[in-house]
Write an enzyme that holds these catalytic residues in place. Structure first.
Site, PDB file in Angstrom:
ATOM      1  N   LYS A   1     -27.024 -53.718   4.241  1.00 30.18           N
ATOM      2  CA  LYS A   1     -26.926 -52.524   3.380  1.00 30.18           C
ATOM      3  C   LYS A   1     -25.484 -52.029   3.454  1.00 30.18           C
ATOM      4  O   LYS A   1     -25.067 -51.422   4.431  1.00 30.18           O
ATOM      5  CB  LYS A   1     -27.873 -51.414   3.854  1.00 30.18           C
ATOM      6  CG  LYS A   1     -28.012 -50.336   2.783  1.00 30.18           C
ATOM      7  CD  LYS A   1     -28.141 -48.941   3.307  1.00 30.18           C
ATOM      8  CE  LYS A   1     -26.877 -48.278   3.728  1.00 30.18           C
ATOM      9  NZ  LYS A   1     -25.893 -47.973   2.671  1.00 30.18           N
TER      10      LYS A   1
ATOM     11  N   CYS B   1     -10.724 -47.202  11.311  1.00 28.67           N
ATOM     12  CA  CYS B   1     -11.245 -46.784  12.617  1.00 28.67           C
ATOM     13  C   CYS B   1     -10.215 -47.038  13.713  1.00 28.67           C
ATOM     14  O   CYS B   1     -10.341 -46.532  14.813  1.00 28.67           O
ATOM     15  CB  CYS B   1     -12.526 -47.544  12.921  1.00 28.67           C
ATOM     16  SG  CYS B   1     -12.269 -49.308  12.897  1.00 28.67           S
TER      17      CYS B   1
HETATM   18  P1  NAD Z   1     -21.082 -43.080   7.581  1.00 31.74           P
HETATM   19  O1  NAD Z   1     -21.600 -42.883   8.957  1.00 31.74           O
HETATM   20  O2  NAD Z   1     -21.135 -41.933   6.647  1.00 31.74           O
HETATM   21  O3  NAD Z   1     -21.882 -44.279   6.848  1.00 31.74           O
HETATM   22  C1  NAD Z   1     -22.043 -45.535   7.438  1.00 31.74           C
HETATM   23  C2  NAD Z   1     -23.326 -46.158   6.919  1.00 31.74           C
HETATM   24  O4  NAD Z   1     -24.425 -45.341   7.306  1.00 31.74           O
HETATM   25  C3  NAD Z   1     -23.367 -46.268   5.400  1.00 31.74           C
HETATM   26  O5  NAD Z   1     -23.928 -47.503   5.043  1.00 31.74           O
HETATM   27  C4  NAD Z   1     -24.244 -45.102   4.984  1.00 31.74           C
HETATM   28  O6  NAD Z   1     -24.963 -45.353   3.799  1.00 31.74           O
HETATM   29  C5  NAD Z   1     -25.173 -44.942   6.163  1.00 31.74           C
HETATM   30  N1  NAD Z   1     -25.611 -43.549   6.354  1.00 31.74           N
HETATM   31  C6  NAD Z   1     -24.916 -42.424   6.044  1.00 31.74           C
HETATM   32  N2  NAD Z   1     -25.623 -41.337   6.367  1.00 31.74           N
HETATM   33  C7  NAD Z   1     -26.792 -41.765   6.887  1.00 31.74           C
HETATM   34  C8  NAD Z   1     -27.934 -41.101   7.422  1.00 31.74           C
HETATM   35  N3  NAD Z   1     -28.027 -39.773   7.468  1.00 31.74           N
HETATM   36  N4  NAD Z   1     -28.939 -41.860   7.890  1.00 31.74           N
HETATM   37  C9  NAD Z   1     -28.872 -43.202   7.851  1.00 31.74           C
HETATM   38  N5  NAD Z   1     -27.811 -43.882   7.360  1.00 31.74           N
HETATM   39  C10 NAD Z   1     -26.787 -43.171   6.883  1.00 31.74           C
HETATM   40  O7  NAD Z   1     -19.588 -43.651   7.728  1.00 31.74           O
HETATM   41  P2  NAD Z   1     -18.518 -43.894   6.571  1.00 31.74           P
HETATM   42  O8  NAD Z   1     -18.020 -42.571   6.108  1.00 31.74           O
HETATM   43  O9  NAD Z   1     -19.026 -44.868   5.599  1.00 31.74           O
HETATM   44  O10 NAD Z   1     -17.363 -44.648   7.411  1.00 31.74           O
HETATM   45  C11 NAD Z   1     -16.375 -43.957   8.132  1.00 31.74           C
HETATM   46  C12 NAD Z   1     -16.759 -43.849   9.591  1.00 31.74           C
HETATM   47  O11 NAD Z   1     -16.962 -45.144  10.140  1.00 31.74           O
HETATM   48  C13 NAD Z   1     -15.646 -43.235  10.433  1.00 31.74           C
HETATM   49  O12 NAD Z   1     -16.235 -42.364  11.364  1.00 31.74           O
HETATM   50  C14 NAD Z   1     -15.010 -44.427  11.136  1.00 31.74           C
HETATM   51  O13 NAD Z   1     -14.373 -44.144  12.358  1.00 31.74           O
HETATM   52  C15 NAD Z   1     -16.212 -45.284  11.352  1.00 31.74           C
HETATM   53  N6  NAD Z   1     -15.833 -46.676  11.558  1.00 31.74           N
HETATM   54  C16 NAD Z   1     -15.887 -47.155  12.823  1.00 31.74           C
HETATM   55  C17 NAD Z   1     -15.517 -48.458  13.066  1.00 31.74           C
HETATM   56  C18 NAD Z   1     -15.576 -49.005  14.457  1.00 31.74           C
HETATM   57  O14 NAD Z   1     -15.340 -50.188  14.597  1.00 31.74           O
HETATM   58  N7  NAD Z   1     -15.880 -48.244  15.465  1.00 31.74           N
HETATM   59  C19 NAD Z   1     -15.077 -49.280  12.014  1.00 31.74           C
HETATM   60  C20 NAD Z   1     -15.030 -48.749  10.718  1.00 31.74           C
HETATM   61  C21 NAD Z   1     -15.416 -47.438  10.508  1.00 31.74           C
END
Ligand code: NAD
Length: 500
Positions: free
Chosen positions: A175, A283
């Site tokens: 997803k 990230c």
């Molecule tokens: P996000 O947490 O909003 O979304 C990530 C995924 O979770 C998406 O597929 C989204 O549809 C899903 N999601 C969102 N809200 C949800 C909920 N309430 N319940 C279930 N699923 C849900 O993150 P984003 O804004 O897409 O990405 C940015 C974040 O990702 C930043 O915090 C960044 O640091 C982090 N990130 C971390 C790494 C790492 O390796 N640690 C790598 C890339 C990004």
């Protein structure tokens, strides 16, 4: 132009149903709605998982030789088509074209790692552990594995997991982020072209409903999640409660410590590259620069000088260094942090709320690079992950004060030190409580044959992505002990042994 429809890929076929719910996909450089995304219902996710389960039973028993051939073919296709995928990423994410190609190249390296699956799936073997008894371990696939990815690396993060999972004999249901969903559809199509059997690679688009369906479906054996910390924690807790193996990579607040003996030009280049690259939506972006106060004035001046030369604009534009933010809501959130930093008393050296951008339109989600000095650890621009082009300089008196701040931070994804003192660097590497460490390297992202992952609130679970930890995550080990009492069997066959 009317928005195009973006839908699920169930094995080799696009979904032909009518979605009860949809969401909008934007071009961040213009603010226009360019796509309408079908959001999967729980029933649809369950249907796709059932299809993946059937495919996993066959793919998991397919020879390593055949699986390796599919991987090599996929590698070739991904390399050939990366320009097309990068264009899609620019159009939905907003990052620059070279940056989009860069993320696909990093994903390609994981495919190359997975091409060696015959080597890395070897279990151990002991002959004669007891008289005429041998013992060995075999690595078997899990079955159906779930991947949930974030917006900021629409190709690279899926490619951290999918090639290793497929090479190990699993079927995938992924997803992608609903903000930039199209890159994964293009990648899934390449798997089909590479000869991957129907049902082994599946894409369901959606939001919380689809995520919850994956977390609760008992046929899904593992979840690989990347995203923000609160959702990572939720995914970890819900997935493990439902008996799944979970690796949930979360948010970050990466620090760069600059000691007085560092090459300050090198450090300033690194701070600008890692602070503002991809508009800070990485990230592994540097968000905090810890400058030892004897060199802080000089370093801030060098960063200011370099930042002033950056061009913000539409990601395909000539000479553009930095694109827009992913959505209007995210741009407003980052702007809110700049307002807060100013009112909390940090020194605003460069204000990204002002200035021009190149290309796109006035409705694009742009924000220019922002530089704060004299930031204090209690300010929200220090405590929170901003995920935008905002670099905060905190002045420290010593190496120890800098190290303490880093170790007190609840995140532990990436960190770097700039110094010419090998002893200081070595002590830093040993004592810092962070999962990925750079020494005179701005973004210490591990190569595909090492593993990627942070510590503390940057990772829930104990297994990092790709490398041998990735192989471990996507396989179960079976230990076999054997004794053959009658070794007499055989027959003559002078043919050369081969796979077909
Ligand atoms: P996000 O947490 O909003 O979304 C990530 C995924 O979770 C998406 O597929 C989204 O549809 C899903 N999601 C969102 N809200 C949800 C909920 N309430 N319940 C279930 N699923 C849900 O993150 P984003 O804004 O897409 O990405 C940015 C974040 O990702 C930043 O915090 C960044 O640091 C982090 N990130 C971390 C790494 C790492 O390796 N640690 C790598 C890339 C990004």
């Amino acid at each position: 132009m009317s928005p195009s429809r973006i839908t699920h890929l169930i094995g080799h076929s696009s979904w032909e149903g009518t979605a009860e719910r949809t969401s909008e996909v934007f071009n961040p450089a213009t603010g226009e709605v360019t796509g309408t995304l079908d959001l999967a219902s729980r029933a649809l996710v369950d249907e796709v998982v059932a299809k993946a389960d059937e495919a996993a039973k066959v793919w998991g028993r397919t020879s390593i030789a055949k699986r390796t051939r599919v991987l090599f073919a996929f590698r070739q296709l991904l390399d050939e088509r990366k320009g097309e995928i990068a264009k899609t990423i620019v159009a939905e994410h907003g990052k620059t074209y070279p940056d989009a190609v860069g993320e696909i190249n990093r994903g390609l390296e994981v495919v190359e790692f997975a091409c060696g699956i015959g080597q890395i799936l070897k279990g151990g073997y002991n002959e004669n552990v007891s008289t005429n008894v041998d013992a060995y371990s075999i690595l078997q696939p899990l079955g159906v594995v779930g991947v949930i990815s974030p917006f900021n690396f629409p190709a690279m993060v899926p490619l951290w997991f999918v090639p290793v999972a497929i090479a190990a004999g699993n079927a995938v249901v992924i997803k992608p982020s609903e903000k930039d969903p199209s890159a994964v559809n293009l990648i899934a199509d390449l798997w089909r072209e590479a000869g991957l059997p129907d049902g082994v690679m599946n894409v369901v688009h959606g939001d919380k409903e689809a995520v919850d369906a994956l977390l609760e479906n008992p046929t899904v054996k593992s979840i690989s999640f990347v995203g923000s910390t609160p959702i990572a924690q939720y995914v970890y807790e819900t997935g493990t409660k439902n008996g799944k193996r979970v690796q949930a990579l979360g948010g970050a607040k990466n620090h760069m410590l600059v000691l007085p003996d560092a090459d300050l030009d090198l450090a300033a280049d690194a701070a600008v590259n890692a602070g503002y690259g991809a508009a800070g939506e990485r990230c592994m972006a540097i968000s905090v620069l810890l400058a030892v106060d004897t060199i802080a004035d000089e370093l801030v001046a060098k960063i200011k000088e370099r930042t002033a030369t950056l061009t913000t604009g539409e990601g395909n534009g000539e000479g553009v260094d930095m694109g827009p933010l992913v959505t209007g809501a995210h741009r407003d959130k980052v702007k809110g942090y700049i307002d807060a930093g100013e009112s909390e008393g940090a020194t605003l050296v460069i204000d990204g709320r002002e200035g021009e951008w190149q290309g796109g339109s006035k409705d694009g989600f742009f924000l220019l690079p922002t530089l704060f000095d004299d930031v204090k650890p209690e300010m929200s621009i220090y405590t929170d992950e901003i995920f935008g082009p905002v670099l905060s300089v905190v002045r420290v008196h010593s190496f120890d004060e800098g190290l303490q701040l880093i170790n007190d931070n609840p995140f532990g994804n990436g960190v770097t030190i700039f110094t010419n003192d090998g002893g200081a660097a070595r002590r830093f590497q040993t004592e810092v409580q962070v999962g990925m460490v750079g020494i005179n390297v701005p973004i210490p992202t591990p190569m595909s044959y090492h593993s990627f992952g942070g510590w503390k609130n940057s990772l829930f679970g104990d297994t990092h992505a790709h490398g041998m930890e990735g192989v471990h995550f996507f396989t179960k080990t079976k230990a076999v002990t054997q004794r053959w009492l009658d070794p007499s069997h055989g027959g003559l066959n002078l043919g050369f042994p081969q796979n077909d």
